[in-house]
Design an enzyme around this catalytic site. Sequence first.
Site, PDB file in Angstrom:
ATOM      1  N   CYS A 166       0.837  -1.200   0.000  1.00  0.00           N
ATOM      2  CA  CYS A 166       0.000   0.000   0.000  1.00  0.00           C
ATOM      3  C   CYS A 166       0.877   1.258   0.000  1.00  0.00           C
ATOM      4  O   CYS A 166       1.496   1.594  -0.999  1.00  0.00           O
ATOM      5  CB  CYS A 166      -0.988  -0.032   1.156  1.00  0.00           C
ATOM      6  N   HIS A 191      -3.726  -4.686   0.379  1.00  0.00           N
ATOM      7  CA  HIS A 191      -3.178  -5.212   1.622  1.00  0.00           C
ATOM      8  C   HIS A 191      -3.274  -6.740   1.609  1.00  0.00           C
ATOM      9  O   HIS A 191      -4.355  -7.284   1.880  1.00  0.00           O
ATOM     10  CB  HIS A 191      -3.972  -4.684   2.820  1.00  0.00           C
ATOM     11  N   GLU A 209      -2.163  -8.764   3.800  1.00  0.00           N
ATOM     12  CA  GLU A 209      -2.404  -9.226   5.170  1.00  0.00           C
ATOM     13  C   GLU A 209      -3.869  -9.087   5.578  1.00  0.00           C
ATOM     14  O   GLU A 209      -4.276  -9.635   6.604  1.00  0.00           O
ATOM     15  CB  GLU A 209      -1.499  -8.472   6.154  1.00  0.00           C
TER      16      GLU A 209
END
Length: 206
Positions: free
Chosen positions: A80, A185, A187
């Site tokens: 990001c 993202h 994650e």
Amino acid sequence: MAPRVAVIQYGVGNIYSIVSGLRRAGAEPTVMDCLRDPGDWDGVVLPGVGAYAAASMRLHRCAWEIREALKMGAQLLGVCLGLQLLFTDSREAGEHSYGLSLLPGTVEKLTAAKLPHIGWSRVYRVPGRDCRLLEGIEDGSHFYYVHSYAYTRVWEPWVCAVSRYGETVYAAVVEQPPVYATQFHPERSSRLGQRVLRNWVALLRR
């Protein structure tokens, strides 16, 4: 032996998710304010937290160490904001803030009725380009985004996958080894995001 990964903390935001994801992917992450001992790391992660200007100011304090780590064989993953910081500069907040200049170009504001872009969007590979981070992932899969700015020169050879929000088509995945990055993202992108992290950690073992 698990690859050693330095996760650079800009001083803003919670990076627990990316650290946990890297552990699940088989890496041994260590959080630090600035990279120490450049030759000791297999990978360096620039996580997706904070504002561009403040993050770039902090990051420039250890820019030399990051470049040295890459020269010595480390691979870099930007997430990001971490992707945006790889480029020359950004127009965030209506002014130029300078990045690491590992790749040339300016980060631009998205053109859309509603900002920031928060939510899931499809990611499409650029035909004819390898995209190592997306190995084993179906084209057009959804990933999770939180951003208002992006790199929009999608014709450049280091852009291997794109996404769209509003009127803007932008780089979703950038690869110019040893530099890799995602605007989304991983994650926060469930099973497929974890696969992206595993793909990157696998590069550290080659």
